[in-house]
Design an enzyme around this catalytic site. Structure first.
Site, PDB file in Angstrom:
ATOM      1  N   GLY A  33     165.365 -29.934  50.425  1.00  0.00           N
ATOM      2  CA  GLY A  33     166.046 -30.939  51.263  1.00  0.00           C
ATOM      3  C   GLY A  33     166.743 -32.075  50.553  1.00  0.00           C
ATOM      4  N   SER A  72     169.065 -38.959  50.460  1.00  0.00           N
ATOM      5  CA  SER A  72     168.091 -38.029  51.061  1.00  0.00           C
ATOM      6  C   SER A  72     166.661 -38.543  50.900  1.00  0.00           C
ATOM      7  CB  SER A  72     168.166 -36.656  50.396  1.00  0.00           C
ATOM      8  OG  SER A  72     169.363 -36.004  50.707  1.00  0.00           O
ATOM      9  N   ILE A  73     165.886 -38.449  51.974  1.00  0.00           N
ATOM     10  CA  ILE A  73     164.461 -38.797  51.882  1.00  0.00           C
ATOM     11  C   ILE A  73     163.800 -37.924  50.808  1.00  0.00           C
ATOM     12  CG2 ILE A  73     162.270 -38.751  53.125  1.00  0.00           C
ATOM     13  CD1 ILE A  73     163.887 -39.458  55.696  1.00  0.00           C
ATOM     14  N   TYR A 123     169.028 -38.118  70.350  1.00  0.00           N
ATOM     15  CA  TYR A 123     168.276 -37.174  69.524  1.00  0.00           C
ATOM     16  C   TYR A 123     168.238 -35.777  70.138  1.00  0.00           C
ATOM     17  CZ  TYR A 123     165.199 -36.323  65.551  1.00  0.00           C
ATOM     18  OH  TYR A 123     164.676 -35.876  64.375  1.00  0.00           O
ATOM     19  N   LYS A 158     161.678 -31.023  66.723  1.00  0.00           N
ATOM     20  CA  LYS A 158     160.623 -31.777  66.019  1.00  0.00           C
ATOM     21  C   LYS A 158     159.271 -31.628  66.740  1.00  0.00           C
ATOM     22  CE  LYS A 158     162.917 -33.659  62.561  1.00  0.00           C
ATOM     23  NZ  LYS A 158     162.816 -33.066  61.215  1.00  0.00           N
ATOM     24  N   THR A 201     170.915 -41.649  56.497  1.00  0.00           N
ATOM     25  CA  THR A 201     171.100 -40.524  55.569  1.00  0.00           C
ATOM     26  C   THR A 201     172.224 -39.650  56.129  1.00  0.00           C
ATOM     27  OG1 THR A 201     169.546 -39.145  56.791  1.00  0.00           O
ATOM     28  CG2 THR A 201     168.622 -40.445  54.995  1.00  0.00           C
ATOM     29  N   ALA A 224     171.947 -36.598  57.358  1.00  0.00           N
ATOM     30  CA  ALA A 224     171.492 -35.980  58.617  1.00  0.00           C
ATOM     31  C   ALA A 224     171.517 -37.004  59.752  1.00  0.00           C
ATOM     32  CB  ALA A 224     170.087 -35.405  58.441  1.00  0.00           C
TER      33      ALA A 224
END
Ligand code: NAD
Length: 275
Positions: free
Chosen positions: A15, A21-22, A154, A161, A193, A195
């Site tokens: 990812g 990015s996290i 969302y 999720k 980010t 995303a």
């Protein structure tokens, strides 16, 4: 430099797409504690990732991988040698059209894409990764409050999720007994980010959170990275099947703080001068 408690440990991180990015912060935090990291990146981000990772000695290996494809994930793991201590799954995607439309108009193909990439891929990278893991390894994914509450914009990602968080519990119960592996999720507060920029109204959500979390701020990738390193380390050996919130406390809030004015109790003020 922080604690070197992960010296000799090896992790696989899915990812990383950019310097925001996290997953990139998780990888850097693992490295700061002495671990080495193998990255699985999506082909479309190859040039960014190659630029980002130049001269990073703690990156053992980098391979492209499409988490939506069984063959691609198999081919990815086939290129790795030896055993690892954990897997980070920081992968999510929903078609932009699906995020723009009311949920009632979600098309089956878009639903399937969001679910396969954002939820099922955790099953896939876990199942195919099992032969590569030491006993008592840690698997970590990233989720969001939209799994359990309606957060504007969302939409279909909330459903994906929710499935992901359920899979964390199911996978933990399924692979824990035989392998001792732990499976957890971090539910991160909103962070800008690539995303996140696909979520309509994201900047307004960021503003809202900054003014309404108990800490009156948003979380950062570094906040998530440090919590992730804990969940991937033996320090969290007794924690599995959990969704841990790194959200500046927002999940605890039942009503906006300015509703305090409705309360009879006076607002708590800081002490004046030395006490
Ligand atoms: P990001 O855009 O940096 O990362 C998303 C990653 O998913 C990218 O690296 C992308 O390449 C990867 N990806 C998408 N489809 C893929 C596929 N088919 N195969 C392989 N990789 C694929 O954004 P991020 O915010 O760092 O997202 C990381 C995770 O954190 C996601 O699961 C996201 O839902 C979650 N999360 C983000 C926030 C936030 O506000 N940014 C909040 C909570 C949870």
């Amino acid at each position: 430099m922080g604690a070197q408690d992960l010296v000799g440990k090896r992790y696989i991180v899915f990812g990383v797409a950019s310097d925001t990015s996290i997953a990139w912060y998780v990888a850097q935090e693992l490295a700061a504690r002495g671990a080495t990291v193998t990255l699985a990146y999506q082909k479309r981000f190859m040039s960014r990732v190659l630029q980002l990772t130049k001269d990073q000695k703690w990156i053992e290996q980098m391979e492209e991988c499409d988490a939506a494809s069984e063959d691609s994930v198999k081919a990815f793991y086939a290129k790795l040698n030896g055993q690892y201590h954990g897997i980070v799954h920081a992968v999510a995607f929903a078609p932009a059209e699906a995020l723009m439309k009311p949920i009632v108009e979600t098309q089956e193909a878009d639903f399937n894409t969001a679910m396969v990439v954002s939820a099922y891929s955790l099953v896939r990278v876990t199942r195919l990764g099992l032969p590569k893991l030491h006993p008592e390894s840690a698997i970590l994914t990233l989720t969001y409050l939209g799994a359990e509450r309606v957060v504007p914009g969302y939409r279909i990602m909330g459903t994906a999720k929710a499935a992901l968080e359920s899979l964390v519990r199911e996978l933990a119960a399924s692979i824990g007994p035989a392998y001792g592996h732990r499976v957890n999720a971090i539910s991160a507060g909103p962070i800008k980010t690539l995303a996140a920029s696909g979520v309509p109204g994201f900047d307004q959500i960021l503003d809202w959170m900054a003014n309404n979390t108990p800490l009156r701020r948003n979380v950062t990738q570094a906040d998530v990275g440090r919590a992730a390193a804990f969940l991937l380390s033996p320090d969290s050996a007794g924690i599995t099947a959990q969704t841990i919130y790194v959200d500046a406390g927002y999940v605890s809030i039942g009503a906006p703080p300015d509703m305090d004015r409705l309360l009879i109790e006076p607002r708590l003020s800081p002490p004046e001068g030395p006490v």
